[in-house]
Design a protein around this motif. Structure first.
Motif, PDB file in Angstrom:
ATOM      1  N   ARG A   3       0.917  -1.198  -0.072  1.00  0.00           N
ATOM      2  CA  ARG A   3      -0.066   0.118   0.087  1.00  0.00           C
ATOM      3  C   ARG A   3       0.792   1.309  -0.093  1.00  0.00           C
ATOM      4  NH1 ARG A   3      -4.632   0.686   4.336  1.00  0.00           N
ATOM      5  NH2 ARG A   3      -4.593   2.719   4.992  1.00  0.00           N
ATOM      6  N   ILE A   4       1.945   1.135   0.775  1.00  0.00           N
ATOM      7  CA  ILE A   4       2.891   2.421   0.975  1.00  0.00           C
ATOM      8  C   ILE A   4       3.568   2.607  -0.490  1.00  0.00           C
ATOM      9  CG2 ILE A   4       4.813   3.454   1.942  1.00  0.00           C
ATOM     10  CD1 ILE A   4       4.253   1.705   4.650  1.00  0.00           C
ATOM     11  N   ALA A   5       4.074   1.453  -1.083  1.00  0.00           N
ATOM     12  CA  ALA A   5       4.596   1.765  -2.304  1.00  0.00           C
ATOM     13  C   ALA A   5       3.709   2.234  -3.421  1.00  0.00           C
ATOM     14  CB  ALA A   5       5.028   0.236  -2.873  1.00  0.00           C
ATOM     15  N   ALA A  23       2.279   6.805  -6.861  1.00  0.00           N
ATOM     16  CA  ALA A  23       1.060   7.799  -7.347  1.00  0.00           C
ATOM     17  C   ALA A  23       1.398   8.907  -7.009  1.00  0.00           C
ATOM     18  CB  ALA A  23      -0.312   7.274  -6.502  1.00  0.00           C
ATOM     19  N   ARG A  24       2.303   9.434  -5.947  1.00  0.00           N
ATOM     20  CA  ARG A  24       2.699  10.891  -5.450  1.00  0.00           C
ATOM     21  C   ARG A  24       3.500  11.310  -6.443  1.00  0.00           C
ATOM     22  NH1 ARG A  24       4.612  14.371  -1.918  1.00  0.00           N
ATOM     23  NH2 ARG A  24       6.118  14.426  -3.233  1.00  0.00           N
ATOM     24  N   ARG A  25       4.594  10.371  -6.734  1.00  0.00           N
ATOM     25  CA  ARG A  25       5.656  10.854  -7.117  1.00  0.00           C
ATOM     26  C   ARG A  25       5.650  11.296  -8.829  1.00  0.00           C
ATOM     27  NH1 ARG A  25       9.265   5.239  -8.250  1.00  0.00           N
ATOM     28  NH2 ARG A  25       8.258   4.646  -9.805  1.00  0.00           N
ATOM     29  N   PHE A  48       9.873  13.179  -4.480  1.00  0.00           N
ATOM     30  CA  PHE A  48      10.090  13.403  -3.199  1.00  0.00           C
ATOM     31  C   PHE A  48      11.376  13.929  -2.962  1.00  0.00           C
ATOM     32  CE2 PHE A  48       6.959  10.065  -3.106  1.00  0.00           C
ATOM     33  CZ  PHE A  48       5.891  10.418  -2.011  1.00  0.00           C
ATOM     34  N   LEU A  49      11.673  14.933  -2.151  1.00  0.00           N
ATOM     35  CA  LEU A  49      12.939  15.457  -1.992  1.00  0.00           C
ATOM     36  C   LEU A  49      13.270  15.639  -0.445  1.00  0.00           C
ATOM     37  CD1 LEU A  49      12.762  18.285  -4.712  1.00  0.00           C
ATOM     38  CD2 LEU A  49      13.862  15.964  -4.791  1.00  0.00           C
ATOM     39  N   ARG A  50      12.375  15.742   0.232  1.00  0.00           N
ATOM     40  CA  ARG A  50      12.335  15.822   1.763  1.00  0.00           C
ATOM     41  C   ARG A  50      11.964  14.707   2.524  1.00  0.00           C
ATOM     42  NH1 ARG A  50      15.348  20.226   2.515  1.00  0.00           N
ATOM     43  NH2 ARG A  50      14.519  20.628   4.540  1.00  0.00           N
ATOM     44  N   THR A  51      12.731  14.583   3.577  1.00  0.00           N
ATOM     45  CA  THR A  51      12.209  13.446   4.533  1.00  0.00           C
ATOM     46  C   THR A  51      10.658  13.590   5.234  1.00  0.00           C
ATOM     47  OG1 THR A  51      13.244  14.444   6.582  1.00  0.00           O
ATOM     48  CG2 THR A  51      14.702  13.188   5.521  1.00  0.00           C
ATOM     49  N   ALA A  78       5.284  11.927   5.655  1.00  0.00           N
ATOM     50  CA  ALA A  78       3.696  11.971   5.606  1.00  0.00           C
ATOM     51  C   ALA A  78       2.997  11.301   4.901  1.00  0.00           C
ATOM     52  CB  ALA A  78       3.747  13.402   5.211  1.00  0.00           C
ATOM     53  N   VAL A  79       3.632  10.814   3.522  1.00  0.00           N
ATOM     54  CA  VAL A  79       2.947   9.832   2.688  1.00  0.00           C
ATOM     55  C   VAL A  79       2.813   8.443   3.345  1.00  0.00           C
ATOM     56  CG1 VAL A  79       2.918   8.823   0.539  1.00  0.00           C
ATOM     57  CG2 VAL A  79       3.299  11.230   0.529  1.00  0.00           C
ATOM     58  N   ILE A  80       3.933   7.986   4.015  1.00  0.00           N
ATOM     59  CA  ILE A  80       3.911   6.890   4.482  1.00  0.00           C
ATOM     60  C   ILE A  80       2.909   6.951   5.500  1.00  0.00           C
ATOM     61  CG2 ILE A  80       5.471   5.328   5.943  1.00  0.00           C
ATOM     62  CD1 ILE A  80       7.823   6.194   4.237  1.00  0.00           C
ATOM     63  N   ALA A  81       2.837   7.719   6.598  1.00  0.00           N
ATOM     64  CA  ALA A  81       2.058   7.934   7.659  1.00  0.00           C
ATOM     65  C   ALA A  81       0.655   7.794   7.265  1.00  0.00           C
ATOM     66  CB  ALA A  81       2.188   9.102   8.543  1.00  0.00           C
TER      67      ALA A  81
END
Ligand SMILES: C[S@@+](CC[C@H](N)C(=O)[O-])C[C@H]1O[C@@H](n2cnc3c(N)ncnc32)[C@H](O)[C@@H]1O
Length: 322
Positions: A168-170, A175-177, A182-185, A190-193
């Protein structure tokens, strides 16, 4: 260094300090290698027990750690310093020409690496999504996240993080990228959480939902498990008979590799009567300390010690004639 190995300058507390020094059984004129210098907590302890003829060799992948090693010990003629991975130990003449009396790998990341947001290891402190211990290594976490396919991301999260929501995270990452890299931790965290259900057991402190995924990506980006396997083989070859190997692991994947490596060289495999007689097993290691953990006093002083497991083994055999 103060007693007990606290490095007041960096706030770094070496874990299982006394147990490591006991396990290495430092001889005044011995040759020791710390393959994971960090801020030199353990290395400082070893050096403190060496006499004028002793030698201490230190390595770290991280240039910040090496800068600290140079500043603290660079002018000491007993100390040799090398930036690089302990997986490449066999290519360092200083480490392999004369056998070693003891060798330490204190695995994983140091407190300063986690605490400096700019190193990009932390989900709690926003920084560039990097996670490389060696900033000159091939690929940062951001570069890997940008190019890896969904199945590969899920595989890393599952294999190195035991993250049940890996697929689900992958999917959410991919989808988001497509909209923005993704450039910042904090962005990745936030997307993982948002894709990990909260699971709090009664009486337990809640861990951040990105903990397992960040661990997994860090292990992958730094090739930590492959380095460990190569480093253990090289360590065994570099030790003299009677020399000691001490390894501190921080998660079960590392500890399993260390445990199997030591057991594989210490104990004869269970026989299989259906197979033809194998060559007799010749042990190369003797187990000295099996899975030592931090006591309550250390855990109170240093919560990061809670997952640390120390294993110590001694090389067997006869010293080669000079
Ligand atoms: C837990 S810290 C060591 C702390 C150290 N024992 C002390 O007391 O300050 C781990 C260190 O090992 C380094 N490291 C991890 N894997 C490495 C490898 N394969 N080769 C060399 N250094 C490595 C990291 O960069 C980090 O500085």
């Amino acid at each position: 260094m103060t007693a007990g190995g606290t490095d007041a300058m960096s706030g770094h507390l070496p874990v299982l300090y006394a147990q490591v020094l006991d396990g290495l059984r430092v001889r005044q004129d011995g040759r020791y290698l710390d393959g994971t210098f960090g801020r030199g907590g353990h290395a400082g302890g070893v050096l403190g027990q060496l006499g004028p003829d002793g030698r201490l060799l230190v390595m770290d992948k991280d240039p910040d750690a090496i800068a600290v090693a140079e500043a603290r010990f660079g002018s000491d003629p007993r100390v040799s310093i090398r930036r690089g991975s302990f997986a490449d130990l066999a290519t360092w003449d200083a480490a392999t020409e004369a056998p070693l009396d003891g060798l330490l790998f204190d695995l994983g990341v140091s407190s300063p690496q986690l605490d400096v947001a700019e190193r990009g290891f932390s989900f709690g402190k926003d920084g560039p999504l990097d996670m490389r211990m060696d900033p000159d290594a091939d690929e940062s976490a951001a570069e890997w996240i940008a190019r890896a396919d969904e199945a590969a991301i899920a595989d890393v999260l599952w294999t190195y993080g035991e993250e049940r929501m890996s697929r689900r995270i992958a999917r959410a990452i991919v989808a988001r990228r497509a909209e923005a890299p993704f450039l910042r931790t904090a962005d990745l965290a936030a997307v993982i959480a948002a894709n990990v259900p909260r699971r709090i057991k009664p009486g337990q402190k809640e861990t951040h939902p990105a903990t397992r995924s960040f661990q997994a990506i860090r292990i992958h980006v730094n090739r930590e498990l492959a380095d460990l396997e190569t480093g253990l083989d090289a360590a065994l070859d570099a030790l003299r008979p009677g020399g000691r190997l001490a390894v501190i692991s921080f998660h079960s994947l590392e500890d399993r590799i260390v445990k199997r490596f030591i057991a594989g060289h210490a104990k004869a495999p269970a026989g299989n009567r259906r197979l033809p007689e194998a060559a007799p097993f010749v042990p190369r290691l003797r187990i000295v300390a099996d899975a030592t953990r931090a006591d309550d006093a250390e855990l109170r002083a240093n919560p990061r010690a809670r997952s640390a497991v120390l294993r110590v083994a001694e090389k067997l055999g006869v010293e080669a004639a000079a």
